[in-house]
Design a protein around this motif. Structure first.
Motif, PDB file in Angstrom:
ATOM      1  N   LEU A 152      -7.924   2.589  -5.026  1.00 36.17           N
ATOM      2  CA  LEU A 152      -7.273   1.756  -5.374  1.00 36.17           C
ATOM      3  C   LEU A 152      -6.036   2.398  -3.926  1.00 36.17           C
ATOM      4  N   ALA A 153      -6.074   3.700  -3.868  1.00 37.05           N
ATOM      5  CA  ALA A 153      -5.099   5.150  -3.144  1.00 37.05           C
ATOM      6  C   ALA A 153      -6.194   4.252  -1.982  1.00 37.05           C
ATOM      7  N   ILE A 156      -5.892   1.157   0.386  1.00 37.94           N
ATOM      8  CA  ILE A 156      -4.608   1.821   0.772  1.00 37.94           C
ATOM      9  C   ILE A 156      -4.348   2.395   1.930  1.00 37.94           C
ATOM     10  N   VAL A 169      -4.853  11.528  -4.503  1.00 36.33           N
ATOM     11  CA  VAL A 169      -4.495  10.463  -5.032  1.00 36.33           C
ATOM     12  C   VAL A 169      -3.747  10.699  -3.469  1.00 36.33           C
ATOM     13  N   ILE A 172      -0.471   8.817  -1.611  1.00 36.33           N
ATOM     14  CA  ILE A 172       0.329   9.234  -2.574  1.00 36.33           C
ATOM     15  C   ILE A 172       2.044   9.618  -2.216  1.00 36.33           C
ATOM     16  N   ASN A 175       5.337   4.636  -0.934  1.00 35.81           N
ATOM     17  CA  ASN A 175       5.848   4.162  -2.304  1.00 35.81           C
ATOM     18  C   ASN A 175       5.481   2.648  -2.638  1.00 35.81           C
ATOM     19  N   ARG A 176       5.816   1.773  -3.759  1.00 42.29           N
ATOM     20  CA  ARG A 176       5.152   0.540  -4.278  1.00 42.29           C
ATOM     21  C   ARG A 176       5.831  -0.514  -3.346  1.00 42.29           C
ATOM     22  N   THR A 177       6.665  -0.456  -2.448  1.00 47.99           N
ATOM     23  CA  THR A 177       7.378  -1.676  -1.888  1.00 47.99           C
ATOM     24  C   THR A 177       6.246  -1.566  -0.406  1.00 47.99           C
ATOM     25  N   ILE A 179       3.541  -0.225  -0.012  1.00 52.30           N
ATOM     26  CA  ILE A 179       1.905  -1.115  -0.438  1.00 52.30           C
ATOM     27  C   ILE A 179       2.414  -2.293  -0.168  1.00 52.30           C
ATOM     28  N   PRO A 198       3.786  -2.062  -9.604  1.00 57.52           N
ATOM     29  CA  PRO A 198       2.413  -1.091  -9.746  1.00 57.52           C
ATOM     30  C   PRO A 198       0.842  -2.246 -10.415  1.00 57.52           C
ATOM     31  N   LEU A 201       0.138  -4.874  -8.149  1.00 65.58           N
ATOM     32  CA  LEU A 201      -0.218  -4.636  -6.602  1.00 65.58           C
ATOM     33  C   LEU A 201      -1.728  -4.379  -7.638  1.00 65.58           C
ATOM     34  N   ALA A 202      -2.354  -3.388  -8.303  1.00 67.48           N
ATOM     35  CA  ALA A 202      -3.374  -3.231  -8.650  1.00 67.48           C
ATOM     36  C   ALA A 202      -4.496  -4.745  -8.862  1.00 67.48           C
TER      37      ALA A 202
ATOM     38  N   THR B 189      -5.751   3.138 -13.492  1.00 67.02           N
ATOM     39  CA  THR B 189      -5.029   3.853 -12.190  1.00 67.02           C
ATOM     40  C   THR B 189      -4.210   3.847 -11.827  1.00 67.02           C
ATOM     41  N   ASP B 191      -3.003   5.325  -8.911  1.00 59.13           N
ATOM     42  CA  ASP B 191      -2.232   5.483  -7.850  1.00 59.13           C
ATOM     43  C   ASP B 191      -1.543   4.881  -6.677  1.00 59.13           C
ATOM     44  N   ILE B 192      -0.352   4.392  -8.024  1.00 60.86           N
ATOM     45  CA  ILE B 192       1.022   3.502  -7.246  1.00 60.86           C
ATOM     46  C   ILE B 192       1.863   4.363  -8.079  1.00 60.86           C
ATOM     47  N   GLU B 193       2.267   5.639  -7.290  1.00 63.91           N
ATOM     48  CA  GLU B 193       3.765   6.047  -7.928  1.00 63.91           C
ATOM     49  C   GLU B 193       2.989   7.051  -8.968  1.00 63.91           C
ATOM     50  N   GLU B 195       1.822   5.622 -11.284  1.00 65.20           N
ATOM     51  CA  GLU B 195       2.273   4.965 -12.473  1.00 65.20           C
ATOM     52  C   GLU B 195       1.349   4.850 -13.034  1.00 65.20           C
ATOM     53  N   VAL B 197      -1.178   2.830 -14.917  1.00 65.61           N
ATOM     54  CA  VAL B 197      -1.685   0.631 -14.942  1.00 65.61           C
ATOM     55  C   VAL B 197      -3.492   0.309 -15.337  1.00 65.61           C
ATOM     56  N   VAL B 200      -8.294  -2.155 -13.503  1.00 66.60           N
ATOM     57  CA  VAL B 200      -8.395  -2.375 -12.657  1.00 66.60           C
ATOM     58  C   VAL B 200     -10.315  -3.233 -12.752  1.00 66.60           C
TER      59      VAL B 200
END
Lengths: 508, 212
Positions: A152-153, A156, A169, A172, A175-177, A179, A198, A201-202, B189, B191-193, B195, B197, B200
Motif C-alpha cells: 500500500l505505501a 501511494i 513505512v 510515512i 497524511n490521509r488527506t 493520500i 484509512p 483508502l485500504a 496494513t 501504512d496510512i498514519e 492506523e 486496518v 487488505v
C-alpha cells in the motif's frame, strides 16, 4: 576455510539509488522547513517507538536474542563465500535458478531479460529495498515493462511519482488527506466520493490491485532472509500482497543482496523474533512466506534469484564498517533518531535513510562519491540507534570511523589551510596547557559584545557560521569558571579550606 | 570472468584479514515449558489481540463450529486431505447449501474459481502461542498456498497438541523446505498514519478453531 589467492583489486563500489545528490546539511535545511512533514514524522516515529518498546520488554531474553543475532551475522560475513556457494547448491538442487549481478545495471538487465523471456510486459512487485536500490522500476519502464508496486505505501509513493522516505513505512511523510488526493488524481476508476479514512483508502487499494494479482504472470520480490543449509528464501510482510505475488504468478524473480544469508534453518528462530518486534512493534507480522526452489503444484514453477553485490563487497572490505552489512532493514534506528525525526528520509538522498543509511550508503558507494561524504555527519552521535538495533550494529562508532575516512580522503588536497585546519591548530594550542587556556578565557567576555540585548549570539563568521545557521549561542558569562574558582579560593588553605559561600547556603 | 567468479573473488579479497566466525551464543529461550491449558490461553489472547476470532472446543464439536462459521457462505474450498469429519456438520446443520470445492494436486482450482469462493477451511501444522502465529506447511490438511489466500474468509483448525509455546519450539517441528506460510491474524496494513486496518489483500476474516 578458503585461502585468498587472487590479486588484490580496487574495491568495486555500488551504483543506482545510493547517492545523495546534495549535501545532507543543505537537503536537511530545506526539509526542515516543511512543518507538515515534521508533524507526520514525529507522530509516526514516536508511535512505532512506543509499540516497539512494549513488545521488546515482553521478552525476557531480548538481549540474548540480540547477542545471538549479532554473532550469527558476524559469522555470515566471515564465511560469506562458502555460505553463498552452499545456498546456491541447495536452491539450485530444488529447481531454482541463481543469477549473479555485480552492480545495479547488471541486476536490472538480468531481471528485464527474464521478464522478456516470459513474453509479458507487466510485473507485480513486492516491496523490496534491493530493487529500490538498483532503480529497477525505472529501468523496466525504459524497457517497456510496467512494474506495479503492490504494498500500500509503495503504491501511494508510486502513484504520486514520489520517493519512499522510510524503510518500513515508505509513505510515512504523507497524511490521509494527501493520500486520498493522490488516489483521486492518479488511480484509474477511483470513486470520486472517496473519503480519507484509512479503511476506505485500504479498500480502494484492494480493488485497484485485485485484478492485477489474479492475472499477473510474473512477480518480482526481494527477500528478508536466505537460509544456506536448506536453500530457502523468506519474505516477511503484512498485507498479503507479498503472498499474492509469491504464490499466484507462474514466474517469480527475487533480487537479494548477498549479505542477507543466514547459515541454518535454526537461525531463523532468532531473526523471526528480532525483526517483527524491532520493525513494526508487533509480536509477529501477519504473513511470512518461505519457499525453497520450486514446489510442484504449489506456487511459481519458474523461480529465479538474482544475487546482488552492488558495493557490498566493498563495504565488507572495510573491517570497521563491515558490520553495517548485518542490517536486517527493520528501521528501528530511524524511529529513534533525533536527526531523522526532523529531516525525514529524503534528506539522505539514498534508498537507505536514517542512521543505518548514513553509514551504509557511503560504505556501498565509497565516501568520495557525490555528496555521500556528508552523510556520516548527519548524526548527533547520541547512540540511540545502537541501543535500538536488534543485531547490535555499532552505528555511532562507524559514523566516527567514516568521518575520519572522509577527513583523510581530503587531506593534502588543499594548498592553503582551511578554516577548520586553523581552528583545530588554535584549539590544539589552547588545550595543550592550563596557562594557554587561561589566556584564551580572558578573551571570552568579549563574546558578550557580539551578543545582542537578548544575550544571544545569532550569527558567527566563517566556518562557525554553520553552527549558528540553525541555532543561537548564549552569550559567554562575564568571567570564566577558572577565574571564578581562583577568586573564591585564593584565601583558602589547601587542607582546611573555609566553607565556600555555596556550602554555607546548603548547610543553612 | 563471470559475474559469479568476480563477486566471489571480490568477497575473498575483502576478507583478506581472515575474520574469525564467532561461536553463536544461544542462551535465549528454546523451551517455554508451558502446559497445554496455558498454551491455549496464551494463543487465544494473542489471536484476539490481532482481531482474529477464536473458538476453543472439544474435538467432537469441531464440525458444528465449522458449520456455524460457514453460515451464509455460498461456497467454500477445502484441501483434498482435510479431515472429512470436520465437515460433517455441513450437512447435519442444514447449511449444506454452501457449495464445497475440493482442491487437489490432480485437479487444482483456477485463481478465478478461488476468487469466486467465499471461504476456505484448513488444518495447520503447528502454532506458536507466544506470538499468535499459525504455521501452514502445505501438507495434506492445508493444501497449496493459494487456497488459504484468495478466499476472503479463512477458517483454520488448530489441534491443541500442535501448539508450541515459543517460536524455536515450533520451527523445530517443521521441515523448512516445504512451502510455508506463517499467519498471525488476518491481513493488515498500517501504512496510512500507522492506523491499523484489518484486511487488505489476504483474507479479511480469520477464524481459528482450537480443538482440544
Amino acid at each position: 576455510m578458503t585461502t585468498f589467492l587472487g590479486m588484490p583489486a580496487l574495491p568495486a563500489f555500488g551504483s543506482g539509488n545510493l547517492f545523495a545528490g546534495e549535501s545532507f546539511p543543505k537537503a536537511a535545511h530545506r526539509e526542515l522547513g516543511n512543518a507538515q512533514l515534521r508533524a507526520n514524522l514525529g507522530h509516526a516515529t514516536h508511535t512505532i517507538r512506543d509499540k516497539r518498546q512494549a513488545v521488546v520488554s515482553e521478552l525476557p531474553d531480548w538481549e540474548q536474542l540480540r547477542d545471538a543475532g549479532s554473532a550469527i551475522k558476524e559469522s555470515v560475513m566471515a564465511r560469506l563465500p562458502d555460505l553463498l556457494e552452499e545456498f546456491e547448491k541447495n536452491f539450485t538442487a530444488r529447481g531454482g535458478v541463481i543469477h549473479w549481478a555485480r552492480d545495479a545495471r547488471e541486476a536490472n538487465e538480468i531481471v528485464a531479460g527474464l521478464v522478456r523471456e516470459t513474453g509479458e510486459t507487466e510485473v507485480v512487485k513486492v516491496k523490496s529495498m534491493a530493487t529500490q536500490e538498483i532503480g529497477l522500476n525505472e529501468y523496466l519502464e525504459e524497457q517497456g515493462i510496467e512494474a506495479f508496486e503492490t504494498d500500500l505505501a509503495e503504491l501511494i509513493v508510486q502513484l504520486d511519482h514520489d520517493k519512499p522516505s522510510h524503510i518500513l513505512v515508505p509513505a510515512i511523510h504523507k497524511n490521509r488527506t494527501e493520500i486520498r488526493d493522490i488516489f483521486l488524481r492518479e488511480m484509474p476508476g477511483a470513486d470520486p466520493a472517496l473519503t480519507n479514512e484509512p479503511p476506505v483508502l485500504a479498500m480502494a487499494a484492494r480493488e485497484h490491485l485485485r485484478r492485477k494479482f489474479l492475472t499477473a504472470k510474473v512477480a518480482v520480490s526481494g527477500a528478508n532472509f536466505a537460509l544456506a543449509d536448506s536453500g530457502t528464501l523468506a519474505v516477511v510482510e503484512s498485507e498479503g500482497n507479498g503472498r499474492m505475488c509469491l504464490t499466484l504468478p507462474e514466474t517469480l524473480i527475487t533480487v537479494m543482496g548477498i549479505e542477507k544469508l543466514l547459515p541454518t534453518w535454526q537461525d531463523l528462530e532468532v531473526f523471526m523474533q528480532l525483526l517483527p518486534r524491532s520493525s513494526t512493534g508487533e509480536r509477529m507480522n501477519p504473513y511470512t512466506s518461505l519457499w525453497t526452489g520450486v514446489t510442484e503444484g504449489d506456487g511459481p514453477q519458474n523461480v529465479h534469484l538474482v544475487l546482488l553485490d552492488n558495493g557490498r563487497s566493498a563495504a565488507l572490505a572495510d573491517e570497521m564498517g563491515r558490520s553495517a552489512l548485518h542490517c536486517i532493514r527493520c528501521s528501528a534506528c530511524m524511529n529513534v533518531c533525533p536527526v531523522y525525526e526532523r529531516t525525514g528520509g529524503h534528506a539522505y538522498g539514498s534508498t537507505y535513510p536514517g542512521p543505518i543509511g548514513a553509514i551504509l550508503s557511503p560504505l556501498l558507494t565509497g565516501i568520495e562519491a557525490e555528496e555521500n561524504s556528508s552523510l556520516p555527519y548527519a548524526s548527533s552521535l547520541c547512540g540511540a540507534c545502537y541501543d535500538a538495533c536488534p543485531v547490535k550494529i555499532n552505528i555511532p562508532d562507524i559514523l566516527v570511523h567514516l568521518r575520519s575516512v572522509d577527513v583523510d580522503s581530503k587531506r593534502g588536497t588543499r594548498k592553503v589551510p582551511s578554516q577548520m585546519d586553523v581552528g583545530m591548530k588554535a584549539a590544539s594550542w589552547a588545550l595543550s596547557s592550563g596557562k594557554h587556556l587561561g589566556l584564551v578565557e580572558k578573551g571570552l567576555p568579549l563574546g558578550r559584545l557580539a551578543a545582542g540585548r537578548d544575550k544571544k549570539i545569532k550569527k558567527l563568521p566563517g566556518i562557525a557560521g554553520g553552527w549558528t545557521q540553525s541555532r543561537d549561542i548564549p552569550a559567554p558569562p562575564t568571567q570564566s569558571f577558572r577565574d571564578w574558582w581562583a577568586k573564591e579560593h585564593k584565601s583558602a588553605a589547601p587542607s582546611q579550606a573555609a566553607p565556600s559561600r555555596d556550602d554555607k547556603e546548603t548547610q543553612q | 570472468m563471470t559475474a559469479r567468479e568476480d563477486i566471489l573473488s571480490r568477497i575473498r579479497t575483502a576478507l583478506q584479514d581472515s575474520p574469525e566466525a564467532p561461536q553463536i551464543p544461544r542462551e535465549y529461550r528454546s523451551e517455554s515449558g508451558m502446559e497445554t491449558e496455558k498454551l491455549i490461553e496464551l494463543l487465544v489472547d494473542r489471536l484476539v489481540d490481532y482481531k482474529a476470532q477464536v473458538a476453543v472446543v472439544a474435538e467432537a464439536e469441531v464440525p458444528a463450529t465449522v458449520a456455524s462459521l460457514l453460515e451464509g457462505a455460498r461456497s467454500y474450498v477445502v484441501p483434498e486431505g482435510l479431515d472429512g469429519g470436520w465437515l460433517a456438520g455441513m450437512d447435519d446443520a442444514g447449511t449444506g447449501g454452501a457449495r464445497r470445492r475440493v482442491d487437489s494436486p490432480a485437479e487444482p482450482l483456477s485463481v478465478t474459481d478461488l476468487d469466486g469462493t467465499d471461504a476456505v477451511v484448513t488444518g495447520s501444522a503447528v502454532a506458536v502461542a507466544e506470538t499468535g502465529t499459525i504455521i501452514l506447511d502445505g501438507s495434506a490438511s492445508q493444501g497449496r498456498r493459494a487456497i488459504s489466500l484468495v478466499p476472503d474468509h479463512h477458517i483454520c483448525v488448530v489441534k491443541a497438541a500442535d501448539i508450541a509455546g515459543i517460536l524455536p519450539e515450533a520451527l523445530r517441528r517443521i521441515d523448512g523446505t516445504r512451502p510455508i506460510t506463517m499467519i498471525s491474524g488476518p491481513s493488515a496494513t498500517s501504512d496510512i498514519e500507522l492506523e491499523r486496518v484489518e484486511g487488505v489483500h489476504g483474507p479479511r476474516r480469520l477464524d481459528v478453531i482450537i480443538a482440544r
